[in-house]
Write an enzyme that holds these catalytic residues in place. Structure first.
Site, short mmCIF file in Angstrom:
data_model
loop_
_atom_site.label_atom_id
_atom_site.label_comp_id
_atom_site.label_asym_id
_atom_site.label_seq_id
_atom_site.Cartn_x
_atom_site.Cartn_y
_atom_site.Cartn_z
N ASN A 42 0.81 -1.22 0.00
CA ASN A 42 0.00 0.00 0.00
C ASN A 42 0.85 1.28 0.00
OD1 ASN A 42 -2.27 1.55 -0.05
ND2 ASN A 42 -2.80 1.29 2.11
N LEU A 44 4.20 3.46 -2.51
CA LEU A 44 5.07 3.45 -3.69
C LEU A 44 6.54 3.39 -3.25
CD1 LEU A 44 3.34 6.17 -5.93
CD2 LEU A 44 2.97 3.70 -5.88
N LYS A 57 22.38 1.99 0.18
CA LYS A 57 23.30 3.11 -0.07
C LYS A 57 23.44 3.98 1.18
CE LYS A 57 23.71 1.02 -3.03
NZ LYS A 57 23.09 -0.16 -3.65
N GLY A 185 29.35 -13.68 -3.86
CA GLY A 185 30.26 -12.53 -4.03
C GLY A 185 29.82 -11.65 -5.18
N ARG A 272 18.48 -13.03 -7.46
CA ARG A 272 17.06 -12.77 -7.25
C ARG A 272 16.23 -13.44 -8.34
NH1 ARG A 272 15.85 -8.94 -3.41
NH2 ARG A 272 13.96 -8.16 -4.41
N HIS A 444 39.77 20.73 -14.42
CA HIS A 444 40.92 20.22 -13.67
C HIS A 444 40.91 20.80 -12.26
CE1 HIS A 444 44.98 18.78 -12.93
NE2 HIS A 444 45.30 19.99 -12.48
P1 FAD Z 1 10.18 -3.81 -7.11
O1 FAD Z 1 10.94 -2.63 -6.70
O2 FAD Z 1 10.57 -5.14 -6.56
O3 FAD Z 1 8.66 -3.52 -6.72
C1 FAD Z 1 7.67 -4.48 -6.85
C2 FAD Z 1 6.48 -4.09 -5.96
O4 FAD Z 1 5.39 -4.94 -6.28
C3 FAD Z 1 6.75 -4.27 -4.48
O5 FAD Z 1 6.32 -3.13 -3.78
C4 FAD Z 1 5.90 -5.50 -4.11
O6 FAD Z 1 5.44 -5.45 -2.79
C5 FAD Z 1 4.75 -5.38 -5.10
N1 FAD Z 1 4.08 -6.64 -5.42
C6 FAD Z 1 4.63 -7.85 -5.72
N2 FAD Z 1 3.68 -8.75 -6.01
C7 FAD Z 1 2.50 -8.09 -5.92
C8 FAD Z 1 1.14 -8.47 -6.12
N3 FAD Z 1 0.79 -9.70 -6.49
N4 FAD Z 1 0.16 -7.53 -5.92
C9 FAD Z 1 0.49 -6.27 -5.56
N5 FAD Z 1 1.76 -5.86 -5.36
C10 FAD Z 1 2.74 -6.76 -5.55
N6 FAD Z 1 19.13 -1.48 -8.29
C11 FAD Z 1 19.79 -0.38 -8.70
O7 FAD Z 1 19.57 0.07 -9.83
N7 FAD Z 1 20.69 0.26 -7.90
C12 FAD Z 1 20.98 -0.18 -6.65
O8 FAD Z 1 21.80 0.42 -5.96
C13 FAD Z 1 20.32 -1.34 -6.19
N8 FAD Z 1 20.57 -1.83 -4.96
C14 FAD Z 1 19.90 -2.93 -4.52
C15 FAD Z 1 20.18 -3.41 -3.25
C16 FAD Z 1 19.52 -4.53 -2.77
C17 FAD Z 1 19.84 -5.04 -1.38
C18 FAD Z 1 18.53 -5.16 -3.57
C19 FAD Z 1 17.76 -6.35 -3.06
C20 FAD Z 1 18.24 -4.70 -4.84
C21 FAD Z 1 18.93 -3.58 -5.33
N9 FAD Z 1 18.70 -3.07 -6.60
C22 FAD Z 1 19.38 -1.97 -7.05
C23 FAD Z 1 17.71 -3.68 -7.51
C24 FAD Z 1 16.38 -2.88 -7.49
O9 FAD Z 1 15.89 -2.82 -6.17
C25 FAD Z 1 15.38 -3.52 -8.41
O10 FAD Z 1 15.93 -3.69 -9.70
C26 FAD Z 1 14.13 -2.66 -8.53
O11 FAD Z 1 13.53 -2.45 -7.27
C27 FAD Z 1 13.12 -3.33 -9.46
O12 FAD Z 1 11.98 -2.53 -9.57
P2 FAD Z 1 10.57 -3.16 -9.94
O13 FAD Z 1 9.64 -2.00 -10.11
O14 FAD Z 1 10.72 -4.12 -11.04
O15 FAD Z 1 10.12 -4.02 -8.68
P1 NAD Z 2 24.29 -11.45 -8.02
O1 NAD Z 2 23.82 -12.21 -9.18
O2 NAD Z 2 24.86 -10.10 -8.22
O3 NAD Z 2 25.38 -12.29 -7.22
C1 NAD Z 2 25.10 -13.58 -6.74
C2 NAD Z 2 26.44 -14.27 -6.56
O4 NAD Z 2 26.23 -15.45 -5.84
C3 NAD Z 2 27.11 -14.63 -7.88
O5 NAD Z 2 28.43 -14.17 -7.86
C4 NAD Z 2 27.00 -16.15 -7.92
O6 NAD Z 2 28.06 -16.75 -8.60
C5 NAD Z 2 27.01 -16.46 -6.44
N1 NAD Z 2 26.38 -17.74 -6.07
C6 NAD Z 2 25.24 -18.27 -6.56
N2 NAD Z 2 24.95 -19.44 -5.93
C7 NAD Z 2 25.94 -19.63 -5.02
C8 NAD Z 2 26.21 -20.64 -4.06
N3 NAD Z 2 25.40 -21.69 -3.92
N4 NAD Z 2 27.31 -20.52 -3.28
C9 NAD Z 2 28.15 -19.45 -3.43
N5 NAD Z 2 27.95 -18.47 -4.32
C10 NAD Z 2 26.85 -18.54 -5.11
O7 NAD Z 2 23.02 -11.41 -7.02
P2 NAD Z 2 22.80 -10.60 -5.67
O8 NAD Z 2 24.07 -10.11 -5.13
O9 NAD Z 2 21.95 -11.49 -4.83
O10 NAD Z 2 21.93 -9.39 -6.16
C11 NAD Z 2 20.72 -9.65 -6.88
C12 NAD Z 2 20.48 -8.59 -7.91
O11 NAD Z 2 20.02 -7.39 -7.29
C13 NAD Z 2 21.73 -8.18 -8.69
O12 NAD Z 2 21.99 -9.06 -9.75
C14 NAD Z 2 21.33 -6.81 -9.18
O13 NAD Z 2 20.53 -6.95 -10.32
C15 NAD Z 2 20.49 -6.27 -8.03
N6 NAD Z 2 21.32 -5.41 -7.16
C16 NAD Z 2 21.88 -4.29 -7.71
C17 NAD Z 2 22.68 -3.48 -6.93
C18 NAD Z 2 23.27 -2.24 -7.55
O14 NAD Z 2 22.81 -1.86 -8.61
N7 NAD Z 2 24.28 -1.65 -6.95
C19 NAD Z 2 22.93 -3.79 -5.60
C20 NAD Z 2 22.36 -4.94 -5.08
C21 NAD Z 2 21.55 -5.75 -5.86
#
Ligand code: FAD
Ligand code: NAD
Length: 460
Positions: A42, A44, A57, A185, A272, A444
């Site tokens: 409920n 954004l 971050k 990693g 993911r 610079h």
């Molecule tokens: P989401 O942001 O996942 O939003 C989906 C929404 O849909 C959620 O609010 C969920 O509750 C809702 N929802 C799901 N199912 C239903 C349903 N059936 N009915 C109603 N609502 C529902 N990306 C970056 O670009 N930069 C970063 O620094 C970065 N850092 C990250 C750090 C972490 C720890 C993680 C986990 C991810 C990070 N990401 C980052 C990835 C980023 O969060 C996602 O790529 C982004 O949020 C995707 O946006 P989205 O709109 O597809 O879905």
């Molecule tokens: P990731 O795909 O970046 O990394 C997962 C890592 O786990 C890989 O290196 C993979 O080889 C390793 N792995 C997989 N199975 C394993 C196992 N059984 N044992 C040991 N290692 C294993 O995924 P993440 O770190 O979970 O992040 C998920 C996604 O979320 C990212 O791919 C990215 O799209 C998004 N994300 C983005 C940011 C950003 O933009 N700065 C930050 C966090 C997350």
């Protein structure tokens, strides 16, 4: 439809209020489309605001402050030993950072006339969704956009324990564990591993491939790997966790070929998966692949003509800015405008210390595709600005087409790489030549000069 259900009729129903969903809804409203967003929370912001980009971050900023304070001793400034209080830290993150942005998004939705509805949505058919929650009802739509995002991938055989965290739990910082095992990693393992190491945990990383950040050019990753070698107590590459077992007061991890070790907590960060289960997609013509990724064309339309999909549900790269761009495209196409997701460069940034950023064609990708490229590199050891910051541990590189001189890709490792990559993305997207970068005056002393310097090296 069940008799007696309340039925609402709308032009556009957006399922999921993350960066894909809210960007779509805001753009649709701007184009005069009556729009409802259904979000299970409920609100954004989605995973990005509440359990992803923003809280991570914020914590990485805390880690950077701790690191800078420690480094200041090198030039004779000693702030003493830091004392970390978790309650004010959590409160700052939740209220001053996440809460502020959340209220901002709610305000924008109100101003644009976008209605936000709480509840989980699932398709009844290609024209209607059922919303559960406090006010169960049916929404009939002309178009729908699926933007339900993704959820952490699970590791088979991992026991349920509050000591075993995914990224969502880890971002809450329930405590600073003495010994933390990070499985994976990749982006999350390295970003959150660095946060916990800065807060004082002894961090061990286990990565199943033979390098950190698989898929990213090794000459960029080596700068991060050197820092991680200092920051973490151990990095086990080419290693899997064979078993995890809860014991009294800890978790015993069996590392394949490396014996058993005890940890206070474990963070599982192994990728993911798209959130497409329980969405009723089987009642529509929307096609998914074996991993559940929704298949879309370059207008973000699925194989069901009235249903679009954007963001993490459409697969890699799972990044917020890609989701937002796709959301705007879907809204524009639904409004009848000529629009397509045809971006050449989706920049990627790992917000570690040092940051690693890249866009467009990577050197590794070019090699895999057998594509001839010219590489231009500038090592930051020769940068005036990097030296004033005491951070000469960086590199800027350009991947250039040898025939035309066009910039195909850019990679940067070093503090601030995440800001520098914007120029790279512009160069790739606008099909600039390396010569354009070399002839553009960069101020610079700045780290941005490294882009000009790398380009100039091609003309010596
Ligand atoms: P989401 O942001 O996942 O939003 C989906 C929404 O849909 C959620 O609010 C969920 O509750 C809702 N929802 C799901 N199912 C239903 C349903 N059936 N009915 C109603 N609502 C529902 N990306 C970056 O670009 N930069 C970063 O620094 C970065 N850092 C990250 C750090 C972490 C720890 C993680 C986990 C991810 C990070 N990401 C980052 C990835 C980023 O969060 C996602 O790529 C982004 O949020 C995707 O946006 P989205 O709109 O597809 O879905
Ligand atoms: P990731 O795909 O970046 O990394 C997962 C890592 O786990 C890989 O290196 C993979 O080889 C390793 N792995 C997989 N199975 C394993 C196992 N059984 N044992 C040991 N290692 C294993 O995924 P993440 O770190 O979970 O992040 C998920 C996604 O979320 C990212 O791919 C990215 O799209 C998004 N994300 C983005 C940011 C950003 O933009 N700065 C930050 C966090 C997350």
């Amino acid at each position: 439809m069940v008799m007696g259900d309340r039925v609402e009729e709308v032009d556009l129903a957006v399922i999921g209020g993350g960066p894909g969903g809210y960007a779509a809804a805001f753009r649709a409203a701007e184009l005069g489309i009556e729009t409802v967003v259904v979000d299970s929370g409920n609100r954004l912001g989605g995973a990005c605001l509440y359990e992803g980009c923003i809280p991570s971050k914020a914590l990485l900023h805390v880690a950077a402050v701790l690191h800078e304070a420690e480094r200041a001793k090198e030039f004779g400034v000693d702030f003493g030993e830091p004392r970390i209080s978790l309650d004010p830290l959590r409160k700052w993150k939740a209220e001053r950072v996440v809460g502020k942005l959340s209220r901002g998004l709610a305000g924008v939705a109100k101003a644009k006339g976008v209605q936000v509805v709480g509840g989980r949505a699932a398709f009844d058919d290609s024209r209607s969704i059922r919303v559960d929650g406090d006010d169960p009802h049916v929404i009939r739509f002309r178009h729908a956009i699926v933007a339900t995002g993704s959820a952490p991938a699970r590791l088979a055989g991992v026991p349920v324990s509050e000591r075993i965290m995914d990224s969502t739990t880890a971002l809450e910082v329930p405590e600073i564990p003495e010994r933390l095992l990070v499985i994976g990693g990749g982006y999350i393992g390295l970003e959150l591993g660095q946060v916990y190491a800065a807060l004082g945990s002894a961090v061990t990383i286990v990565e199943m491939t033979d390098g950190l950040l698989p898929g990213v050019d090794r000459d960029l990753v080596q700068h991060l790997a050197r820092r991680c070698d200092k920051l973490f107590v151990a990095i086990h590459l080419g290693t899997k966790v064979a078993a995890l077992r809860e014991t009294s007061g800890g978790i015993e991890a069996q590392l394949e070929g490396k014996g058993t070790e005890r940890f206070d907590r474990v963070l599982v960060a192994v990728g993911r998966r798209p959130a497409t289960e329980d969405l009723g997609l089987e009642h529509t013509k929307v096609a998914r692949d074996a991993r559940g990724v929704i298949q879309v064309d370059d207008t973000c339309r699925t194989s069901d003509a009235s249903i679009y999909a954007v963001g993490d549900v459409t697969g890699e790269p799972m990044l917020a800015h890609r989701a937002s761009r796709q959301g705007k495209v879907a809204a524009e196409v639904i409004a009848g405008r000529p629009s397509a997701f045809d971006s050449v460069a989706v920049p990627a940034i790992v917000f570690t210390d040092p940051e690693i950023a890249w866009c467009g064609v990577t050197e590794g990708q070019a090699a895999r595709d057998g594509r001839a490229v010219k590489i231009a590199k500038f090592q930051w050891a020769a940068s005036g600005r990097a030296t004033t910051l005491g951070r000469s541990d960086g590199v800027t590189k350009l991947i250039v087409d040898p025939e035309s001189g066009r910039v195909l890709g850019v990679g940067v490792a070093g503090p601030g790489a995440g800001e520098l990559i914007a120029e790279g993305a512009l160069a790739v997207e606008a099909a600039l030549l390396a010569e354009d970068l070399a002839l553009t005056i960069h101020a610079h002393p700045t780290l941005s000069e490294s882009i000009m310097e790398a380009a100039e090296s091609l003309f010596r």
